[in-house]
Design a protein around this motif. Structure first.
Motif, PDB file in Angstrom:
ATOM      1  N   LYS A 210       0.828  -1.203   0.000  1.00 21.21           N
ATOM      2  CA  LYS A 210       0.000   0.000   0.000  1.00 21.21           C
ATOM      3  C   LYS A 210       0.865   1.257   0.000  1.00 21.21           C
ATOM      4  CE  LYS A 210      -4.032  -2.029   0.172  1.00 21.21           C
ATOM      5  NZ  LYS A 210      -4.965  -1.970  -0.975  1.00 21.21           N
ATOM      6  N   PHE A 211       1.930   1.228   0.785  1.00 19.41           N
ATOM      7  CA  PHE A 211       2.796   2.405   0.861  1.00 19.41           C
ATOM      8  C   PHE A 211       3.398   2.717  -0.505  1.00 19.41           C
ATOM      9  CE2 PHE A 211       7.014   4.286   1.324  1.00 19.41           C
ATOM     10  CZ  PHE A 211       6.692   5.451   2.009  1.00 19.41           C
ATOM     11  N   LEU A 212       3.889   1.692  -1.168  1.00 18.46           N
ATOM     12  CA  LEU A 212       4.539   1.907  -2.457  1.00 18.46           C
ATOM     13  C   LEU A 212       3.557   2.376  -3.529  1.00 18.46           C
ATOM     14  CD1 LEU A 212       6.966  -1.155  -2.482  1.00 18.46           C
ATOM     15  CD2 LEU A 212       7.542   1.242  -2.096  1.00 18.46           C
ATOM     16  N   SER A 213       2.256   2.184  -3.296  1.00 19.25           N
ATOM     17  CA  SER A 213       1.255   2.610  -4.276  1.00 19.25           C
ATOM     18  C   SER A 213       0.772   4.042  -4.039  1.00 19.25           C
ATOM     19  CB  SER A 213       0.050   1.659  -4.242  1.00 19.25           C
ATOM     20  OG  SER A 213      -0.689   1.820  -3.040  1.00 19.25           O
ATOM     21  N   LEU A 214       1.218   4.680  -2.948  1.00 16.87           N
ATOM     22  CA  LEU A 214       0.783   6.042  -2.643  1.00 16.87           C
ATOM     23  C   LEU A 214       1.433   7.052  -3.581  1.00 16.87           C
ATOM     24  CD1 LEU A 214       1.059   6.085   1.274  1.00 16.87           C
ATOM     25  CD2 LEU A 214      -0.935   5.526  -0.122  1.00 16.87           C
ATOM     26  N   THR A 215       0.828   8.224  -3.670  1.00 15.72           N
ATOM     27  CA  THR A 215       1.463   9.329  -4.383  1.00 15.72           C
ATOM     28  C   THR A 215       2.610   9.859  -3.526  1.00 15.72           C
ATOM     29  OG1 THR A 215       0.067  11.028  -3.370  1.00 15.72           O
ATOM     30  CG2 THR A 215      -0.773   9.954  -5.375  1.00 15.72           C
ATOM     31  N   ASP A 216       3.476  10.667  -4.124  1.00 16.61           N
ATOM     32  CA  ASP A 216       4.594  11.233  -3.370  1.00 16.61           C
ATOM     33  C   ASP A 216       4.101  12.058  -2.182  1.00 16.61           C
ATOM     34  OD1 ASP A 216       6.551  10.081  -4.892  1.00 16.61           O
ATOM     35  OD2 ASP A 216       6.861  11.810  -6.188  1.00 16.61           O
ATOM     36  N   ALA A 217       3.070  12.848  -2.397  1.00 10.43           N
ATOM     37  CA  ALA A 217       2.551  13.693  -1.317  1.00 10.43           C
ATOM     38  C   ALA A 217       2.010  12.838  -0.171  1.00 10.43           C
ATOM     39  CB  ALA A 217       1.457  14.616  -1.854  1.00 10.43           C
ATOM     40  N   GLU A 218       1.315  11.761  -0.514  1.00 12.81           N
ATOM     41  CA  GLU A 218       0.772  10.869   0.517  1.00 12.81           C
ATOM     42  C   GLU A 218       1.894  10.168   1.284  1.00 12.81           C
ATOM     43  OE1 GLU A 218      -3.513   9.520  -1.435  1.00 12.81           O
ATOM     44  OE2 GLU A 218      -1.664   8.501  -2.040  1.00 12.81           O
ATOM     45  N   LYS A 219       2.948   9.788   0.565  1.00 15.17           N
ATOM     46  CA  LYS A 219       4.077   9.141   1.234  1.00 15.17           C
ATOM     47  C   LYS A 219       4.744  10.084   2.225  1.00 15.17           C
ATOM     48  CE  LYS A 219       5.124   5.909  -2.510  1.00 15.17           C
ATOM     49  NZ  LYS A 219       5.968   5.608  -3.679  1.00 15.17           N
ATOM     50  N   VAL A 220       4.928  11.333   1.820  1.00 18.28           N
ATOM     51  CA  VAL A 220       5.550  12.312   2.715  1.00 18.28           C
ATOM     52  C   VAL A 220       4.687  12.514   3.955  1.00 18.28           C
ATOM     53  CG1 VAL A 220       6.210  14.730   2.976  1.00 18.28           C
ATOM     54  CG2 VAL A 220       6.842  13.486   0.898  1.00 18.28           C
ATOM     55  N   ASP A 221       3.378  12.645   3.767  1.00 17.67           N
ATOM     56  CA  ASP A 221       2.474  12.815   4.910  1.00 17.67           C
ATOM     57  C   ASP A 221       2.557  11.616   5.848  1.00 17.67           C
ATOM     58  OD1 ASP A 221       1.620  15.254   3.993  1.00 17.67           O
ATOM     59  OD2 ASP A 221      -0.213  14.481   3.046  1.00 17.67           O
ATOM     60  N   PHE A 222       2.586  10.432   5.271  1.00 14.56           N
ATOM     61  CA  PHE A 222       2.661   9.210   6.076  1.00 14.56           C
ATOM     62  C   PHE A 222       3.965   9.162   6.872  1.00 14.56           C
ATOM     63  CE2 PHE A 222       4.176   4.807   6.468  1.00 14.56           C
ATOM     64  CZ  PHE A 222       3.139   4.250   7.205  1.00 14.56           C
ATOM     65  N   ASP A 229       8.884   5.407  14.027  1.00  6.20           N
ATOM     66  CA  ASP A 229       8.156   4.181  14.357  1.00  6.20           C
ATOM     67  C   ASP A 229       8.122   3.201  13.186  1.00  6.20           C
ATOM     68  OD1 ASP A 229       7.598   4.878  16.955  1.00  6.20           O
ATOM     69  OD2 ASP A 229       5.714   5.868  16.443  1.00  6.20           O
ATOM     70  N   LEU A 230       8.090   3.746  11.973  1.00  3.31           N
ATOM     71  CA  LEU A 230       8.081   2.902  10.774  1.00  3.31           C
ATOM     72  C   LEU A 230       9.182   3.375   9.828  1.00  3.31           C
ATOM     73  CD1 LEU A 230       4.230   2.572  10.151  1.00  3.31           C
ATOM     74  CD2 LEU A 230       5.768   0.803  10.967  1.00  3.31           C
ATOM     75  N   TYR A 231      10.389   3.393  10.357  1.00  4.36           N
ATOM     76  CA  TYR A 231      11.487   4.008   9.605  1.00  4.36           C
ATOM     77  C   TYR A 231      11.843   3.246   8.336  1.00  4.36           C
ATOM     78  CZ  TYR A 231      14.275   0.434  11.989  1.00  4.36           C
ATOM     79  OH  TYR A 231      14.762  -0.749  12.470  1.00  4.36           O
ATOM     80  N   GLU A 232      11.446   1.952   8.251  1.00  2.10           N
ATOM     81  CA  GLU A 232      11.750   1.206   7.027  1.00  2.10           C
ATOM     82  C   GLU A 232      11.188   1.913   5.800  1.00  2.10           C
ATOM     83  OE1 GLU A 232      10.140   0.015   9.679  1.00  2.10           O
ATOM     84  OE2 GLU A 232      10.436  -2.145   9.933  1.00  2.10           O
ATOM     85  N   PHE A 233      10.013   2.540   5.988  1.00  2.00           N
ATOM     86  CA  PHE A 233       9.364   3.188   4.860  1.00  2.00           C
ATOM     87  C   PHE A 233      10.087   4.465   4.445  1.00  2.00           C
ATOM     88  CE2 PHE A 233       6.167   0.540   6.885  1.00  2.00           C
ATOM     89  CZ  PHE A 233       5.734  -0.195   5.796  1.00  2.00           C
ATOM     90  N   VAL A 234      10.786   5.082   5.387  1.00  2.00           N
ATOM     91  CA  VAL A 234      11.653   6.205   5.028  1.00  2.00           C
ATOM     92  C   VAL A 234      12.727   5.707   4.063  1.00  2.00           C
ATOM     93  CG1 VAL A 234      13.281   7.930   5.880  1.00  2.00           C
ATOM     94  CG2 VAL A 234      11.240   7.380   7.224  1.00  2.00           C
ATOM     95  N   GLY A 235      13.299   4.549   4.391  1.00  2.00           N
ATOM     96  CA  GLY A 235      14.310   3.963   3.515  1.00  2.00           C
ATOM     97  C   GLY A 235      13.752   3.584   2.156  1.00  2.00           C
ATOM     98  N   PHE A 236      12.526   3.008   2.148  1.00  2.00           N
ATOM     99  CA  PHE A 236      11.894   2.653   0.875  1.00  2.00           C
ATOM    100  C   PHE A 236      11.776   3.879  -0.027  1.00  2.00           C
ATOM    101  CE2 PHE A 236       9.239  -0.908   3.037  1.00  2.00           C
ATOM    102  CZ  PHE A 236      10.328  -1.755   2.984  1.00  2.00           C
ATOM    103  N   TYR A 237      11.281   4.964   0.573  1.00  2.00           N
ATOM    104  CA  TYR A 237      10.983   6.151  -0.235  1.00  2.00           C
ATOM    105  C   TYR A 237      12.258   6.848  -0.703  1.00  2.00           C
ATOM    106  CZ  TYR A 237       8.614  10.410  -1.770  1.00  2.00           C
ATOM    107  OH  TYR A 237       8.139  11.456  -2.516  1.00  2.00           O
ATOM    108  N   ILE A 238      13.244   6.959   0.178  1.00  2.00           N
ATOM    109  CA  ILE A 238      14.513   7.569  -0.232  1.00  2.00           C
ATOM    110  C   ILE A 238      15.159   6.751  -1.344  1.00  2.00           C
ATOM    111  CG2 ILE A 238      16.886   8.028   0.523  1.00  2.00           C
ATOM    112  CD1 ILE A 238      15.758   8.976   3.180  1.00  2.00           C
TER     113      ILE A 238
END
Length: 320
Positions: A210-222, A229-238
């Protein structure tokens, strides 16, 4: 003969098969207990408690593979009398199930699906670098550990999570400490299937999808909402932005996160990784920031800090 049930129950001469109901066409349509755990919770709980109790009170040396072997043997020979089974663990599981089945019978097909479900639960913990990963977890969640043993177990899981680069919420999921709501809320907010029940592993996979399917703006908000708490997703997005050569967006994300979260060690590491090829000097700057923040963290044990320090220094050494 048990005159209440009409079943022959001389010691050692009862069997699971004697207590099964006939399989019906409706029951035979069931292929898995995934999503039906609540319906079969008494049976699943009886099996898992039997394994956990035997480990905790009778034999602390048994391994997950012993539980797997016992369950497979019971599944294969469920029509055999108790006296057929030689291992105490097998006998305990069977006797406890028979006691339950006398009041709440199920069919043989349901029984085999139940065994398959527990085998899958055990297999789902095979990656945890411990030959007793499942058995210890079962003893923990069944409340058999003392307070001190529970604390030691929780520390070991959090240490493993940190070693593997998993967040504190992943560690809590591994411990079943109740933070699943954060994940479910995210899946629901971004299009999760209504009424779908997910296992721990499937839930994490779904969150990532679900995270990877978000828009850039939605990912930043998330990421601003969940941060460390969910730092893995910071790594995914970077990593995603780096592959797209969108380093301005990486810097913008960095500024927003660092304004909100102090000493975000994983952010520094991810930033260093993003720049290690294109700007080694900047990468070194971020890795050194990670080293500085490491000593300020109280959540990590000294041994975990040393592992992090060694890994970061190794990255810096590659740059030099």
């Amino acid at each position: 003969m048990n005159f209440e049930t009409g079943k022959f129950t001389e010691e050692g001469e009862d069997s699971l098969f004697r207590h099964f109901e006939p399989d019906t066409p409706e029951v035979m349509k069931i292929n898995s207990l995934q999503g039906r755990e609540y319906e079969y919770s008494d049976y699943l709980g009886t099996i898992e408690y039997s394994i956990a109790r035997y480990f905790y009170e009778d034999d602390r040396k048994i391994k997950d593979e012993d539980a797997v072997s016992a369950l497979k043997n019971i599944r294969k020979n469920c029509e055999k009398n108790i006296s057929f089974f030689k291992r105490d663990l097998e006998k305990e599981i069977i006797e406890n199930l028979i006691e339950l089945l006398e009041g709440e019978p199920i069919s043989q097909h349901e029984f085999k699906l139940m065994i398959d479900y527990v085998l899958e639960v055990i297999d789902n913990r095979a990656w945890m670098e411990d030959e007793q990963a499942y058995i210890k977890w079962a003893a923990y969640v069944m409340g058999l550990f003392t307070e001190e043993e529970s604390e030691d177990y929780e520390k070991s899981i959090k240490k493993l999570a940190a070693k593997l680069g998993l967040s504190s919420k992943h560690a809590d999921l591994m411990l079943l400490k109740g933070n699943e709501d954060d994940y479910f809320e995210f899946v629901e907010n971004y299009g999760g299937d209504e009424g779908e029940e997910l296992t721990e592993e499937a839930l994490i996979d779904e969150v990532e999808r679900k995270f990877l399917s978000l828009t850039d703006a939605e990912k930043v908000d998330f990421l601003l909402e969940n941060g460390p708490d969910l730092y893995e997703f910071v790594g995914f997005y970077i990593s995603e932005l780096s592959e797209r050569d969108e380093f301005e967006k990486i810097q913008e994300l960095y500024r927003k996160l660092i304004e909100k979260y102090d000493d975000f060690i994983y952010l520094y590491v991810f930033m260093g990784g993003a720049y290690i090829e294109i700007d080694p000097a900047l990468a070194k700057f971020y890795f050194e920031k990670a080293l500085t923040s490491l000593d300020k963290l109280d959540d990590f044990s000294d041994s975990t800090k040393e592992v992090f320090r060694a890994n970061i220094l190794e990255l810096i050494e590659k740059i030099n």
